[in-house]
Design an enzyme around this catalytic site. Structure first.
Site, PDB file in Angstrom:
ATOM      1  N   TYR A 152       0.839  -1.218   0.000  1.00  0.00           N
ATOM      2  CA  TYR A 152       0.000   0.000   0.000  1.00  0.00           C
ATOM      3  C   TYR A 152       0.868   1.260   0.000  1.00  0.00           C
ATOM      4  CZ  TYR A 152      -3.902   3.010   1.624  1.00  0.00           C
ATOM      5  OH  TYR A 152      -4.859   3.985   1.771  1.00  0.00           O
ATOM      6  N   LYS A 156       0.803   4.099  -2.812  1.00  0.00           N
ATOM      7  CA  LYS A 156       0.418   5.483  -2.510  1.00  0.00           C
ATOM      8  C   LYS A 156       1.544   6.469  -2.809  1.00  0.00           C
ATOM      9  CE  LYS A 156      -3.870   5.045  -1.354  1.00  0.00           C
ATOM     10  NZ  LYS A 156      -4.872   5.362  -2.399  1.00  0.00           N
TER      11      LYS A 156
HETATM   12  P1  NAP Z   1     -13.362   1.990   1.380  1.00  0.00           P
HETATM   13  O1  NAP Z   1     -14.423   2.415   2.347  1.00  0.00           O
HETATM   14  O2  NAP Z   1     -12.783   0.628   1.501  1.00  0.00           O
HETATM   15  O3  NAP Z   1     -13.913   2.250  -0.107  1.00  0.00           O
HETATM   16  C1  NAP Z   1     -13.139   1.915  -1.231  1.00  0.00           C
HETATM   17  C2  NAP Z   1     -14.064   1.644  -2.393  1.00  0.00           C
HETATM   18  O4  NAP Z   1     -13.257   1.301  -3.542  1.00  0.00           O
HETATM   19  C3  NAP Z   1     -15.011   0.465  -2.128  1.00  0.00           C
HETATM   20  O5  NAP Z   1     -16.339   0.815  -2.440  1.00  0.00           O
HETATM   21  C4  NAP Z   1     -14.479  -0.604  -3.059  1.00  0.00           C
HETATM   22  O6  NAP Z   1     -15.451  -1.500  -3.559  1.00  0.00           O
HETATM   23  C5  NAP Z   1     -13.913   0.224  -4.199  1.00  0.00           C
HETATM   24  N1  NAP Z   1     -13.007  -0.563  -5.027  1.00  0.00           N
HETATM   25  C6  NAP Z   1     -12.070  -1.457  -4.631  1.00  0.00           C
HETATM   26  N2  NAP Z   1     -11.477  -2.033  -5.683  1.00  0.00           N
HETATM   27  C7  NAP Z   1     -12.057  -1.500  -6.795  1.00  0.00           C
HETATM   28  C8  NAP Z   1     -11.887  -1.708  -8.181  1.00  0.00           C
HETATM   29  N3  NAP Z   1     -10.982  -2.584  -8.660  1.00  0.00           N
HETATM   30  N4  NAP Z   1     -12.655  -1.007  -9.046  1.00  0.00           N
HETATM   31  C9  NAP Z   1     -13.581  -0.137  -8.580  1.00  0.00           C
HETATM   32  N5  NAP Z   1     -13.792   0.118  -7.276  1.00  0.00           N
HETATM   33  C10 NAP Z   1     -13.035  -0.565  -6.380  1.00  0.00           C
HETATM   34  O7  NAP Z   1     -12.098   2.978   1.449  1.00  0.00           O
HETATM   35  P2  NAP Z   1     -11.968   4.511   1.894  1.00  0.00           P
HETATM   36  O8  NAP Z   1     -11.457   4.519   3.286  1.00  0.00           O
HETATM   37  O9  NAP Z   1     -13.168   5.274   1.526  1.00  0.00           O
HETATM   38  O10 NAP Z   1     -10.731   4.946   0.971  1.00  0.00           O
HETATM   39  C11 NAP Z   1     -10.877   5.633  -0.278  1.00  0.00           C
HETATM   40  C12 NAP Z   1      -9.494   5.991  -0.808  1.00  0.00           C
HETATM   41  O11 NAP Z   1      -8.808   6.794   0.156  1.00  0.00           O
HETATM   42  C13 NAP Z   1      -8.601   4.784  -1.080  1.00  0.00           C
HETATM   43  O12 NAP Z   1      -7.800   5.016  -2.202  1.00  0.00           O
HETATM   44  C14 NAP Z   1      -7.755   4.721   0.174  1.00  0.00           C
HETATM   45  O13 NAP Z   1      -6.551   4.046  -0.068  1.00  0.00           O
HETATM   46  C15 NAP Z   1      -7.562   6.206   0.464  1.00  0.00           C
HETATM   47  N6  NAP Z   1      -7.208   6.486   1.860  1.00  0.00           N
HETATM   48  C16 NAP Z   1      -8.054   6.163   2.892  1.00  0.00           C
HETATM   49  C17 NAP Z   1      -7.666   6.457   4.202  1.00  0.00           C
HETATM   50  C18 NAP Z   1      -8.537   6.123   5.384  1.00  0.00           C
HETATM   51  O14 NAP Z   1      -8.074   6.361   6.531  1.00  0.00           O
HETATM   52  N7  NAP Z   1      -9.737   5.642   5.228  1.00  0.00           N
HETATM   53  C19 NAP Z   1      -6.431   7.059   4.448  1.00  0.00           C
HETATM   54  C20 NAP Z   1      -5.606   7.367   3.372  1.00  0.00           C
HETATM   55  C21 NAP Z   1      -6.001   7.081   2.087  1.00  0.00           C
HETATM   56  P3  NAP Z   1     -15.885  -2.815  -2.739  1.00  0.00           P
HETATM   57  O15 NAP Z   1     -16.610  -2.290  -1.535  1.00  0.00           O
HETATM   58  O16 NAP Z   1     -16.805  -3.539  -3.670  1.00  0.00           O
HETATM   59  O17 NAP Z   1     -14.625  -3.541  -2.423  1.00  0.00           O
END
Ligand code: NAP
Length: 251
Positions: A152, A156
């Protein structure tokens, strides 16, 4: 004043992506809510439409070249030419290096990097034709290194390199590319991390908040606010940047 544009947000069925989609819709843009499961996207779309916005549910896997091309074509046909792209889809497959499988390495790099590459390559056709565009990529504070996340953190950090090169290549066409590096944001992703280490989510959030200078964890709206700024008309001279949205400084 907001000029109405057509936006695509990937990974928008829940979490940060869903909130970004709602925010861009309330800013006055028509939004394609793209995720793996089209039915899950439809729920976000219904909420946007109920609030008076315009949106379309699109089921697609961002790692699938054919599906990406079809999905972006469908957005163009149903909503109009997409000129805002938020590459938000992401997954985690955490493990210490010695236990990490090659599949866990490949799948994480694929969703974040191959996904953002394929989506950007498809959407830039419309952006360059219109002479206006905005690409926002989701990086993370993990880009700076994070135990248990070799895959990851590499992905990133890669998102930041991708962003800067998109900014260099596409700037002459009126297209900006920028990244957001969130710290801890309360979503299913961080809930899954809490579960993996055997901690309740509330307890996990409290422990993380104590380490964050503003003394709280982030919410999806904190990220949506910065996306809204990056894609605004007035942000056309901001490109190739990474904003750490983490409740304090990161280096
Ligand atoms: P999340 O709740 O897990 O949501 C991610 C979404 O991406 C899910 O709906 C997932 O679908 C979808 N996804 C996964 N693989 C995919 C694919 N191949 N094609 C299309 N959609 C896909 O994550 P989040 O926390 O909202 O994070 C969103 C972004 O922010 C990510 O890039 C994450 O790395 C980044 N981020 C998050 C945090 C944090 O603290 N939450 C911190 C830093 C960065 P499914 O549900 O069907 O798997």
């Amino acid at each position: 004043m907001t000029t109405e544009r057509i936006a695509i947000v990937t990974g928008a069925a829940r979490g940060i992506g869903a909130e970004v989609a709602r925010r861009l819709a309330s800013d006055g843009h028509a939004v394609a809510v793209l995720d793996l499961d089209e039915a899950a996207c439809q729920k976000v779309v219904d909420g946007i439409v109920a609030d008076g916005g315009a949106a379309l549910a699109v089921g697609a896997d961002v790692t699938d070249e054919t599906a990406v091309s079809a999905a972006v074509g469908r957005v163009a046909e149903k909503l109009g030419d997409p000129t805002i792209l938020v590459n938000n889809a992401g997954i985690i497959r955490d493990n210490l290096l010695f236990k990490m499988t090659a599949d866990d390495w490949d799948s994480v790099l694929s969703v974040h990097l191959r996904g953002a590459f394929l989506m950007s390559r498809e959407v830039q056709k419309y952006q360059t034709a219109q002479g206006w565009g905005r690409i926002v990529n989701l990086s993370s504070t993990s880009a700076l290194g994070n135990r248990g996340q070799v895959n990851y953190s590499a992905a990133k950090a890669g998102m930041q390199g991708l962003t800067k090169t998109l900014a260099l290549e596409l700037g002459r066409f009126g297209v900006t590319a920028n990244a957001i590096a969130p710290g801890f944001i309360a979503t299913d992703m961080t809930a899954a991390t809490a579960e993996r280490i055997g901690m309740g989510f509330e307890e996990f959030k409290k422990a993380n908040a104590a380490e964050i200078p503003v003394r709280r964890v982030g919410e999806p709206a904190d990220i949506a606010h910065v996306v809204s700024f990056y894609v605004s008309e007035g942000a056309g001279f901001v490109s190739g940047q990474v904003i750490y949205v983490a409740g304090g400084p990161k280096d």
